[in-house]
Design an enzyme around this catalytic site. Structure first.
Site, PDB file in Angstrom:
ATOM      1  N   TYR A 157      10.532  14.306  82.099  1.00 39.76           N
ATOM      2  CA  TYR A 157      11.387  13.008  81.914  1.00 39.76           C
ATOM      3  C   TYR A 157      12.610  12.954  82.899  1.00 39.76           C
ATOM      4  O   TYR A 157      12.896  11.982  83.501  1.00 39.76           O
ATOM      5  CB  TYR A 157      12.109  12.785  80.797  1.00 39.76           C
ATOM      6  CG  TYR A 157      12.511  11.487  80.047  1.00 39.76           C
ATOM      7  CD1 TYR A 157      11.452  10.677  79.639  1.00 39.76           C
ATOM      8  CD2 TYR A 157      13.696  11.215  79.976  1.00 39.76           C
ATOM      9  CE1 TYR A 157      11.708   9.479  79.349  1.00 39.76           C
ATOM     10  CE2 TYR A 157      14.093   9.913  79.464  1.00 39.76           C
ATOM     11  CZ  TYR A 157      12.968   8.979  79.164  1.00 39.76           C
ATOM     12  OH  TYR A 157      13.182   7.772  78.782  1.00 39.76           O
ATOM     13  N   LYS A 164      19.675   7.867  80.669  1.00 39.58           N
ATOM     14  CA  LYS A 164      19.692   7.842  79.328  1.00 39.58           C
ATOM     15  C   LYS A 164      21.080   8.234  78.757  1.00 39.58           C
ATOM     16  O   LYS A 164      21.449   7.883  78.036  1.00 39.58           O
ATOM     17  CB  LYS A 164      18.549   8.231  78.427  1.00 39.58           C
ATOM     18  CG  LYS A 164      17.177   7.503  78.808  1.00 39.58           C
ATOM     19  CD  LYS A 164      17.193   6.038  78.670  1.00 39.58           C
ATOM     20  CE  LYS A 164      16.172   5.227  78.510  1.00 39.58           C
ATOM     21  NZ  LYS A 164      16.002   3.736  78.301  1.00 39.58           N
TER      22      LYS A 164
HETATM   23  P1  NAD Z   1       8.280  -1.712  79.203  1.00 42.19           P
HETATM   24  O1  NAD Z   1       7.577  -1.361  80.516  1.00 42.19           O
HETATM   25  O2  NAD Z   1       7.397  -2.897  78.472  1.00 42.19           O
HETATM   26  O3  NAD Z   1       9.577  -2.319  79.412  1.00 42.19           O
HETATM   27  C1  NAD Z   1      10.505  -2.060  80.492  1.00 42.19           C
HETATM   28  C2  NAD Z   1      11.079  -3.341  80.971  1.00 42.19           C
HETATM   29  O4  NAD Z   1      12.156  -3.148  82.055  1.00 42.19           O
HETATM   30  C3  NAD Z   1      10.043  -4.436  81.683  1.00 42.19           C
HETATM   31  O5  NAD Z   1      10.192  -5.673  80.936  1.00 42.19           O
HETATM   32  C4  NAD Z   1      10.706  -4.385  83.042  1.00 42.19           C
HETATM   33  O6  NAD Z   1      10.556  -5.560  83.686  1.00 42.19           O
HETATM   34  C5  NAD Z   1      12.072  -4.141  82.907  1.00 42.19           C
HETATM   35  N1  NAD Z   1      12.766  -3.893  84.109  1.00 42.19           N
HETATM   36  C6  NAD Z   1      12.605  -2.735  85.004  1.00 42.19           C
HETATM   37  N2  NAD Z   1      13.237  -2.835  86.221  1.00 42.19           N
HETATM   38  C7  NAD Z   1      14.036  -4.010  85.956  1.00 42.19           C
HETATM   39  C8  NAD Z   1      14.873  -4.768  86.799  1.00 42.19           C
HETATM   40  N3  NAD Z   1      15.331  -4.384  88.037  1.00 42.19           N
HETATM   41  N4  NAD Z   1      15.526  -5.944  86.245  1.00 42.19           N
HETATM   42  C9  NAD Z   1      15.074  -6.444  85.029  1.00 42.19           C
HETATM   43  N5  NAD Z   1      14.045  -5.777  84.121  1.00 42.19           N
HETATM   44  C10 NAD Z   1      13.584  -4.575  84.535  1.00 42.19           C
HETATM   45  O7  NAD Z   1       8.349  -0.202  78.387  1.00 42.19           O
HETATM   46  P2  NAD Z   1       9.284  -0.076  77.109  1.00 42.19           P
HETATM   47  O8  NAD Z   1       8.556   1.237  76.695  1.00 42.19           O
HETATM   48  O9  NAD Z   1       9.176  -1.235  76.194  1.00 42.19           O
HETATM   49  O10 NAD Z   1      10.815  -0.076  77.583  1.00 42.19           O
HETATM   50  C11 NAD Z   1      11.953  -0.771  77.297  1.00 42.19           C
HETATM   51  C12 NAD Z   1      13.134   0.225  76.879  1.00 42.19           C
HETATM   52  O11 NAD Z   1      12.663   1.117  75.807  1.00 42.19           O
HETATM   53  C13 NAD Z   1      13.166   1.056  78.143  1.00 42.19           C
HETATM   54  O12 NAD Z   1      14.818   1.190  78.448  1.00 42.19           O
HETATM   55  C14 NAD Z   1      12.592   2.597  77.841  1.00 42.19           C
HETATM   56  O13 NAD Z   1      13.398   3.421  78.681  1.00 42.19           O
HETATM   57  C15 NAD Z   1      12.999   2.433  76.393  1.00 42.19           C
HETATM   58  N6  NAD Z   1      12.421   3.525  75.665  1.00 42.19           N
HETATM   59  C16 NAD Z   1      10.825   3.574  75.696  1.00 42.19           C
HETATM   60  C17 NAD Z   1      10.359   4.511  74.943  1.00 42.19           C
HETATM   61  C18 NAD Z   1       8.653   4.678  75.076  1.00 42.19           C
HETATM   62  O14 NAD Z   1       8.308   5.748  74.781  1.00 42.19           O
HETATM   63  N7  NAD Z   1       8.116   3.586  75.405  1.00 42.19           N
HETATM   64  C19 NAD Z   1      11.104   5.613  74.262  1.00 42.19           C
HETATM   65  C20 NAD Z   1      12.368   5.547  74.404  1.00 42.19           C
HETATM   66  C21 NAD Z   1      13.170   4.449  75.023  1.00 42.19           C
END
Ligand code: NAD
Length: 263
Positions: A157, A164
Site C-alpha cells: 500500500y 490515508k
Molecule cells: P475508484 O477508482 O472508482 O474511485 C477513485 C476516484 O478518485 C475516481 O473517481 C477518480 O476519478 C478520483 N480521482 C483521482 N484523482 C482525482 C483528481 N485529481 N481529481 C478528482 N478526482 C480524482 O475507486 P474506489 O475504490 O471507489 O475509491 C474511492 C475512495 O475509496 C478512494 O479514496 C479509495 O482510496 C477509497 N478506498 C477504497 C478501497 C478499495 O479497496 N476499493 C478501500 C478503502 C478505501
C-alpha cells in the site's frame, strides 16, 4: 430506508459502475437526495453513461482536485447554474498515487510522486471543503473514504498509507474547525473492494482472499455496505457524530492473529 427528501449532495469520485461513490449515489438517490457529481475528465464517457441511469443527478461538472483553480471551477460552474443552491452532504471518494509509488521500494519513491499522492488523496479534502463551504447548508455532513493501512502496515500500500493517515488527521482537524458552525466531517474506513483505484495495488486479490478468510464476518464488504454507512452519516441519525473513522470492513480491523493459522 432513511429519508433524505429535500436534501442535496455533492459526490466526488465516480469513475465507473464499480466505484464506491456510485453505490453511494444510488443509495442517496433512493433516499430522495438530489445529486451533483464532480468527475475527472478521463472518466467522462463512463460517467455520462451512468448519469442517465439516475434521474436524481441534477448536474455534473469536471473536477480535478490536483490544483486549487481546477477545484474552484467545479463550484463556479455549480453556482452559475444554480444560484443560491446549497448542499447538505459532500462525499469525497477520491484517491490516487502515481504508478511509480507502487513500483519502487518505498525508500526510493520520488518527492514529486509522494506530493501528488498526498495532494490528491489527503490534502484535497481540505481543498474541496474550502471551496465548498459557501455552498454547504448549515449542519452539513462530509464523508471521506479511508483505509486501515493508515494505522497498520499493509504490504504494497506504500505511500497511500501515509496519505490515508493524513486524510484521517484532516478529518479530525476539519471536524474541530467546522464543528462550531454545525458542520460534521467523518471518514469511513472501507475494507478492500475491487475497483479501478484498487486495481493499481499489487497483490490486491491476495488481500481480498485473506480478508474473506479471516474477517469476523468471513466475507469482504461491498460497495453497498460502505454506501449504507455513508447514508447513515449523511442523515440526521448521525447528528452527534463527527471527526470519526468508522470501520466498514466485516470486522477485520479488530483482528490481530489470522484465523487461518489455526487450520
Ligand atoms: P475508484 O477508482 O472508482 O474511485 C477513485 C476516484 O478518485 C475516481 O473517481 C477518480 O476519478 C478520483 N480521482 C483521482 N484523482 C482525482 C483528481 N485529481 N481529481 C478528482 N478526482 C480524482 O475507486 P474506489 O475504490 O471507489 O475509491 C474511492 C475512495 O475509496 C478512494 O479514496 C479509495 O482510496 C477509497 N478506498 C477504497 C478501497 C478499495 O479497496 N476499493 C478501500 C478503502 C478505501
Amino acid at each position: 430506508m432513511l429519508n433524505l427528501e429535500g436534501k442535496t449532495a455533492f459526490v466526488f469520485g465516480v469513475a465507473s459502475e464499480d466505484s464506491i461513490a456510485w453505490a453511494i449515489c444510488q443509495q442517496l438517490a433512493a433516499a430522495g437526495c438530489r445529486l451533483f457529481l464532480g468527475y475527472q475528465k478521463r472518466f467522462m464517457s463512463r460517467v455520462f453513461q451512468l448519469k442517465d441511469q439516475l434521474p436524481a443527478i441534477e448536474g455534473f461538472y469536471p473536477l480535478d482536485v490536483a490544483a486549487d483553480e481546477s477545484t474552484r471551477e467545479f463550484f463556479d460552474a455549480f453556482a452559475a447554474d444554480h444560484p443560491g443552491r446549497q448542499a447538505d452532504v459532500l462525499v469525497h471518494a477520491i484517491g490516487f498515487a502515481p504508478r511509480t509509488c507502487f513500483d519502487r521500494p518505498i525508500l526510493f519513491v520520488e518527492d514529486a510522486d509522494i506530493n501528488t499522492a498526498m495532494t490528491i488523496s489527503a490534502n484535497s479534502l481540505q481543498r474541496c471543503l474550502r471551496h465548498a463551504l459557501p455552498y454547504l447548508a448549515p449542519g452539513s455532513s462530509t464523508i471521506t473514504l479511508t483505509y486501515a493501512a493508515s494505522t497498520r502496515y499493509v504490504p504494497s500500500y506504500g505511500i497511500m498509507s501515509m496519505a490515508k493517515a493524513a486524510l484521517e488527521c484532516w478529518t479530525r482537524e476539519l471536524a474541530c474547525h467546522l464543528g462550531p458552525e454545525g458542520h460534521r466531517i467523518n471518514a469511513i474506513s472501507s475494507g478492500p473492494i475491487r475497483t479501478i483505484a484498487a486495481s493499481g495495488i499489487p497483490g490486491f486479490d491476495n488481500i481480498l482472499n485473506h480478508v474473506a478468510d479471516n474477517a469476523p464476518l468471513r466475507r469482504n464488504v461491498t460497495q453497498d455496505d460502505v454506501a449504507g454507512a455513508t447514508l447513515w452519516l449523511a442523515s440526521p441519525l448521525a447528528a452527534g457524530v463527527t471527526g470519526q473513522v468508522i470501520h466498514v470492513d466485516a470486522g477485520y480491523s479488530i483482528t490481530m492473529v489470522p484465523e487461518t493459522i489455526m487450520a
